[in-house]
Motif scaffolding. Structure first.
Motif, PDB file in Angstrom:
ATOM      1  N   ASN A  86       0.464  -6.937   1.816  1.00 35.77           N
ATOM      2  CA  ASN A  86      -0.529  -7.547   2.716  1.00 35.77           C
ATOM      3  C   ASN A  86      -1.957  -7.234   2.278  1.00 35.77           C
ATOM      4  OD1 ASN A  86       1.482  -8.541   4.309  1.00 35.77           O
ATOM      5  ND2 ASN A  86       1.308  -6.985   5.909  1.00 35.77           N
ATOM      6  N   SER A  87      -2.124  -6.443   1.256  1.00 38.01           N
ATOM      7  CA  SER A  87      -3.460  -6.144   0.746  1.00 38.01           C
ATOM      8  C   SER A  87      -3.632  -6.738  -0.650  1.00 38.01           C
ATOM      9  CB  SER A  87      -3.690  -4.624   0.720  1.00 38.01           C
ATOM     10  OG  SER A  87      -3.661  -4.104   2.035  1.00 38.01           O
ATOM     11  N   HIS A 114      -8.717  -7.170   4.619  1.00 37.40           N
ATOM     12  CA  HIS A 114     -10.034  -7.382   4.017  1.00 37.40           C
ATOM     13  C   HIS A 114     -11.021  -6.251   4.224  1.00 37.40           C
ATOM     14  CE1 HIS A 114      -9.793  -9.116   8.013  1.00 37.40           C
ATOM     15  NE2 HIS A 114     -11.067  -8.838   8.162  1.00 37.40           N
ATOM     16  N   TYR A 115     -10.667  -5.189   4.927  1.00 35.80           N
ATOM     17  CA  TYR A 115     -11.625  -4.097   5.049  1.00 35.80           C
ATOM     18  C   TYR A 115     -10.933  -2.773   5.341  1.00 35.80           C
ATOM     19  CZ  TYR A 115     -11.154  -3.911  10.143  1.00 35.80           C
ATOM     20  OH  TYR A 115     -10.657  -3.764  11.412  1.00 35.80           O
ATOM     21  N   VAL A 123      14.536  -6.464  -4.642  1.00 44.11           N
ATOM     22  CA  VAL A 123      15.553  -5.443  -4.385  1.00 44.11           C
ATOM     23  C   VAL A 123      16.565  -6.016  -3.397  1.00 44.11           C
ATOM     24  CG1 VAL A 123      15.972  -3.164  -3.371  1.00 44.11           C
ATOM     25  CG2 VAL A 123      13.981  -3.533  -4.858  1.00 44.11           C
ATOM     26  N   GLU A 164       8.755  -4.668  -7.184  1.00 43.86           N
ATOM     27  CA  GLU A 164       8.033  -5.461  -6.179  1.00 43.86           C
ATOM     28  C   GLU A 164       8.460  -6.921  -6.259  1.00 43.86           C
ATOM     29  OE1 GLU A 164       5.957  -5.442  -3.579  1.00 43.86           O
ATOM     30  OE2 GLU A 164       5.795  -7.630  -3.742  1.00 43.86           O
ATOM     31  N   SER A 208      -0.064  -1.612  11.951  1.00 42.88           N
ATOM     32  CA  SER A 208      -0.311  -1.734  10.521  1.00 42.88           C
ATOM     33  C   SER A 208      -1.782  -1.653  10.142  1.00 42.88           C
ATOM     34  CB  SER A 208       0.271  -3.081  10.046  1.00 42.88           C
ATOM     35  OG  SER A 208       0.275  -3.133   8.651  1.00 42.88           O
ATOM     36  N   HIS A 248       6.469   2.892   5.052  1.00 46.07           N
ATOM     37  CA  HIS A 248       5.908   1.554   5.250  1.00 46.07           C
ATOM     38  C   HIS A 248       5.133   1.649   6.552  1.00 46.07           C
ATOM     39  CE1 HIS A 248       5.623  -2.708   6.343  1.00 46.07           C
ATOM     40  NE2 HIS A 248       5.708  -2.933   5.052  1.00 46.07           N
ATOM     41  N   SER A 249       4.082   0.833   6.698  1.00 47.16           N
ATOM     42  CA  SER A 249       3.306   0.905   7.933  1.00 47.16           C
ATOM     43  C   SER A 249       4.166   0.601   9.161  1.00 47.16           C
ATOM     44  CB  SER A 249       2.104  -0.048   7.859  1.00 47.16           C
ATOM     45  OG  SER A 249       2.538  -1.319   7.449  1.00 47.16           O
ATOM     46  N   VAL A 254       0.835  -1.202   0.000  1.00 45.25           N
ATOM     47  CA  VAL A 254       0.000   0.000   0.000  1.00 45.25           C
ATOM     48  C   VAL A 254       0.872   1.256   0.000  1.00 45.25           C
ATOM     49  CG1 VAL A 254      -1.664   1.325   1.370  1.00 45.25           C
ATOM     50  CG2 VAL A 254      -1.963  -1.146   1.082  1.00 45.25           C
ATOM     51  N   ALA A 255       1.937   1.259   0.825  1.00 42.74           N
ATOM     52  CA  ALA A 255       2.787   2.452   0.929  1.00 42.74           C
ATOM     53  C   ALA A 255       3.474   2.751  -0.403  1.00 42.74           C
ATOM     54  CB  ALA A 255       3.827   2.264   2.043  1.00 42.74           C
ATOM     55  N   PHE A 269      -4.278   0.157   6.667  1.00 40.10           N
ATOM     56  CA  PHE A 269      -4.216   0.764   5.339  1.00 40.10           C
ATOM     57  C   PHE A 269      -3.917   2.260   5.427  1.00 40.10           C
ATOM     58  CE2 PHE A 269      -5.915   2.827   1.615  1.00 40.10           C
ATOM     59  CZ  PHE A 269      -5.629   1.962   0.583  1.00 40.10           C
TER      60      PHE A 269
END
Ligand SMILES: Cc1cc2nc3c(=O)[nH]c(=O)nc-3n(C[C@H](O)[C@H](O)[C@H](O)COP(=O)(O)OP(=O)(O)OC[C@H]3O[C@@H](n4cnc5c(N)ncnc54)[C@H](O)[C@@H]3O)c2cc1C
Length: 511
Positions: free
Chosen positions: A91-92, A107-108, A301, A83, A498, A491-492, A62-63, A500
């Motif tokens: 994780n999403s 999931h939400y 990476v 990636e 963590s 990053h979270s 996400v980040a 979203f």
């Protein structure tokens, strides 16, 4: 609980015509082989392929995706995002079991408050949120349909997750006390999601210095039902229970959202959340789509170094089996802290120290494909989120819940278990055979669904060894994320926990 699970486990073969050994499946999800290449990153030969870009983003969770979007919004097109996995999202990400979409982890997304303007903006861009007659409205199709959640407690399903059925006056009194305390703390301090980059006040610093359990002791909140519920909430959001996370985290869970709601009080409203069959992959797939060839997946990476005029990034391209050297003016390192510290050459002190401090919660997600609707125990109707009181897992969400089918049928149940409380949790996660997890999970859920094993066709298990940062006492980061001359970090993990909104906002700001 142990005894009940044992009984359920021994009863398993008798439950229907499908024997557990007929259930197919295996491990899927994060690619450990690629992740573990980092351990050898010092010993790779010099790459022969040279590629150039202006800004290099490492990590497409996400980040990283939020950083890429923010660059595009600034009109910067000359960037590349590398990636490790075959698809972006981290994780999403989402998957499918025999054609039925399901989440692989996240999931939400709760409806973001005004403290998360960047997330609100994304949702507007994706058509999920629009202003109608001066008020913000969310697309009904993606708001979690009712009934949202239920708890299997004392042999029956009840509506909502706070244990209520026959709990007695003392328990209810403790629920009310908790509600009052949360409300007091909520009005005395500022609680927001995202929280990273926002300084704590003296009261919050005090809460951040002790465990949630210690704070509950101080307050005389000892009721076992209340304690189970609070522990469940911590495991669900932070991957570890109330004995490990800080009191700040335990309070933040409620104070930053809907408060602690007790039936019979004014604020009983359920939190509105957005959800999709494939979980938050609905969002990350849309964030990744416009990147086209600027997103290079299946690329590990291995090294990021500051050099005279920019950065040098060495990466292993899995498709071509070659090492590539990227030259860029700047890098946005959107990797988990552990990986960021490993790949950054001469890692700055702030990065090494942050990586050394972090404690990771391992997680397991099992996507269970069932052929037909399950026999249910008495009580509340099947919901999106279904939790079993006292169980080791966190229950399951139903991937078909958002469909308009009127009776339960074939679906995928996404079962979650956080292992952040176990000293050997990561080892257990990695070493335990799939068949042992299969039997364990089926036995756990059989308490509420006696015919689960006979209707299960396949179980795909995703394992996340370093899934998320646990907000231990003293661990949540409220200072702005440091940067070096040519590198920004996002990053979270930098938020200390963590979700979203933290990952997205940090990625956006880094860009
Ligand atoms: C089981 C589970 C359930 C969750 N449920 C929810 C939920 O319902 N709602 C919610 O808001 N949050 C949830 N979360 C939290 C979730 O972690 C965040 O929402 C968010 O996805 C984190 O994004 P990130 O970018 O910070 O990290 P990550 O997802 O960790 O992204 C980091 C990326 O970097 C990549 N990477 C790592 N090393 C390398 C390398 N060497 N080279 C290239 N790439 C690399 C990874 O593959 C990954 O794609 C859940 C987490 C887990 C584990």
């Amino acid at each position: 609980m142990k005894r009940r699970h044992l009984i359920a486990a021994t009863a398993l073969p008798l439950l229907g015509c499908v024997e557990p050994q007929d259930i197919s499946g295996g491990f899927s999800g994060a690619n450990y082989g690629r992740g573990h290449m980092l351990r050898d990153s010092g010993s790779w030969p010099t790459p022969h392929v040279l590629r150039k870009t202006k800004i290099l983003i490492a990590g497409g969770g996400v980040a990283g995706l939020a950083a890429a979007r923010a660059l595009r919004l600034q009109g910067i097109d000359d960037f590349a995002l590398l990636e490790l996995e075959d698809t972006a999202g981290g994780n999403s990400r989402g998957g499918a079991v025999n054609g039925i979409a399901c989440p692989l982890a996240a999931h939400y997304l709760p409806l973001p408050s005004d403290a998360a303007p960047e997330v609100q903006d994304l949702l507007e861009e994706l058509g999920l949120r629009q202003r109608v007659a001066g008020r913000w409205q969310y697309d009904e199709r993606h708001l979690c349909h009712s009934p949202q959640e239920r708890l299997f407690f004392n042999g029956a399903w009840q509506d909502g997750l706070l244990p209520l059925q026959d709990v007695g006056a003392d328990t209810l009194a403790q629920y009310r006390k908790m509600s009052v305390l949360v409300e007091q703390l909520r009005t005395r301090s500022r609680w927001t999601i995202p929280c990273s980059g926002r300084a704590l006040d003296a009261l919050q610093r005090e809460l951040a210095s002790l465990t949630f359990l210690a704070w509950l002791d101080q307050q005389g909140l000892t009721d076992p039902h209340l304690r189970w519920y609070l522990d469940y909430c911590c495991r669900d959001d932070y991957g570890a229970g109330s004995a490990r996370v800080s009191a700040w985290a335990g309070i933040h869970y409620f104070a930053s959202r809907h408060g602690f709601n007790v039936p019979g009080t004014e604020s009983q409203e359920r939190e509105a959340v957005l959800t999709w069959p494939e979980g938050n992959a609905w969002l990350t797939r849309r964030m990744a789509a416009p990147l086209k060839e600027r997103l290079q997946t299946a690329t590990v990476v291995l090294r990021i170094a500051s050099v005279k005029h920019g950065v040098e990034v060495d990466a292993f391209n899995v498709a071509t089996q070659t090492l590539e050297r990227w030259q860029a003016r700047r890098a946005i390192v959107a990797l988990p802290l552990l990986a960021a510290a490993q790949v950054t050459e001469n890692a700055p002190d702030f990065l090494r120290q942050a990586a050394a401090r972090i404690a990771y919660a391992p997680w397991l997600v099992a996507n269970i494909q069932i052929a037909a609707g399950l026999t249910d125990r008495a009580g509340a109707a099947p919901s999106w989120d279904n939790v079993l009181y006292g169980a080791p897992g966190l229950g399951y969400v139903d991937a078909m819940h958002q469909s308009l089918q009127s009776t339960p049928g074939a679906t995928v149940l996404s079962y979650y278990r956080a292992l952040g409380d176990m000293a050997q949790g990561r080892r257990l996660l990695m070493n335990r055979p799939w068949a042992t997890w299969r039997d364990d999970i089926l036995a756990e859920l059989a308490l509420a669904h006696p015919d689960l094993a006979s209707k299960t066709r396949r179980i795909d298990i995703s394992r996340y060894g370093h899934a998320m940062a646990i907000p231990l006492p003293g661990q949540v980061n409220h200072a702005p994320v440091p940067s070096s001359a040519r590198m920004r970090f996002a990053h979270s993990d930098w938020a200390g926990y963590s979700v979203f909104e933290e990952a997205f906002t940090l990625g956006h700001k880094a860009a």
